[in-house]
Design a protein around this motif. Structure first.
Motif, PDB file in Angstrom:
ATOM      1  N   ASP A 156       0.828  -1.208   0.000  1.00  0.00           N
ATOM      2  CA  ASP A 156       0.000   0.000   0.000  1.00  0.00           C
ATOM      3  C   ASP A 156       0.864   1.260   0.000  1.00  0.00           C
ATOM      4  OD1 ASP A 156      -2.235  -1.598   0.047  1.00  0.00           O
ATOM      5  OD2 ASP A 156      -2.462  -1.499   2.240  1.00  0.00           O
ATOM      6  N   ILE A 157       1.934   1.225   0.784  1.00  0.00           N
ATOM      7  CA  ILE A 157       2.840   2.381   0.829  1.00  0.00           C
ATOM      8  C   ILE A 157       3.512   2.558  -0.528  1.00  0.00           C
ATOM      9  CG2 ILE A 157       4.975   3.264   1.829  1.00  0.00           C
ATOM     10  CD1 ILE A 157       4.141   2.005   4.481  1.00  0.00           C
ATOM     11  N   ARG A 198       2.444   1.631  -3.492  1.00  0.00           N
ATOM     12  CA  ARG A 198       1.473   2.131  -4.477  1.00  0.00           C
ATOM     13  C   ARG A 198       1.194   3.615  -4.268  1.00  0.00           C
ATOM     14  NH1 ARG A 198      -0.226  -3.078  -3.873  1.00  0.00           N
ATOM     15  NH2 ARG A 198      -1.639  -2.682  -2.124  1.00  0.00           N
ATOM     16  N   ALA A 199       1.064   4.030  -3.015  1.00  0.00           N
ATOM     17  CA  ALA A 199       0.807   5.445  -2.731  1.00  0.00           C
ATOM     18  C   ALA A 199       1.995   6.301  -3.154  1.00  0.00           C
ATOM     19  CB  ALA A 199       0.503   5.636  -1.250  1.00  0.00           C
ATOM     20  N   LYS A 223       6.949   3.289   8.999  1.00  0.00           N
ATOM     21  CA  LYS A 223       5.656   3.012   8.366  1.00  0.00           C
ATOM     22  C   LYS A 223       4.638   4.093   8.701  1.00  0.00           C
ATOM     23  CE  LYS A 223       6.056  -2.008   8.243  1.00  0.00           C
ATOM     24  NZ  LYS A 223       5.542  -3.266   8.788  1.00  0.00           N
ATOM     25  N   TRP A 261       3.081   7.083   5.984  1.00  0.00           N
ATOM     26  CA  TRP A 261       1.660   7.345   5.735  1.00  0.00           C
ATOM     27  C   TRP A 261       1.301   8.787   6.054  1.00  0.00           C
ATOM     28  CZ3 TRP A 261      -1.084   5.227   2.440  1.00  0.00           C
ATOM     29  CH2 TRP A 261      -1.077   3.863   2.216  1.00  0.00           C
TER      30      TRP A 261
END
Length: 159
Positions: free
Chosen positions: A12-13, A15-16, A136, A140
């Motif tokens: 997810d990280i 992709r962001a 992490k 975010w």
């Protein structure tokens, strides 16, 4: 001493970060890494006579061994002793690892041995899990801040 930290399974990280421009993503990573590595630097500084900082600077003699660290999409920061002006301190490893008995070449006079006084490795070992968790979380936070700035900028441009 070089230690690499690679985050795997953080899709997810990734992709962001992939949705951001490369320069913006590198800035996000740099800011998050500085915050995550701060406890390591603070602990190392508390247990050594040196000022310890999170930096991207290396001594000239260290560039060759760190050649694989450089790249267009890589963000690399180092934690280590620095001089008060922020430049690299070249003899921190002698304090960390110690020295064998040393002698002057011409006179043969003994200048002694220095015992090892580790300060970087214990700081890393004590904070390794915290660094990963903080990294992490901070990634975010930085991604969200960056996306919000981009939304505000687009709204200003649209009106």
């Amino acid at each position: 001493m070089t230690m690499k930290l690679k985050i795997e399974g953080a899709g997810d990280i990734e992709r962001a970060l992939g949705q951001l421009a490369r320069g913006t993503a590198k800035g996000v990573g740099r800011r998050a890494m500085k915050k995550a590595l701060k406890p390591v630097a603070d602990m190392a500084e508390a247990t050594s006579p040196f000022t310890v900082k999170v930096t991207s600077k290396l001594a000239k003699s260290q560039y060759r061994s760190a050649a694989g660290d450089r790249g267009r999409s890589k963000v690399v920061l180092y934690v280590g002793p620095v001089r008060p002006d922020g430049s690299v301190l070249p003899h921190g490893h002698l304090y960390e690892f110690g020295t064998a008995p040393r002698f002057h070449r011409k006179s043969g006079k003994s200048v002694g041995a220095m015992p090892a006084r580790p300060f970087m490795r214990p700081a890393w070992d004590a904070n390794r899990a915290q660094v990963l968790a903080t990294l992490k979380r901070e990634l975010w936070t930085e991604i969200e801040k960056t996306m919000e700035r981009a939304r505000r900028k687009a709204a200003r441009a649209g009106s």
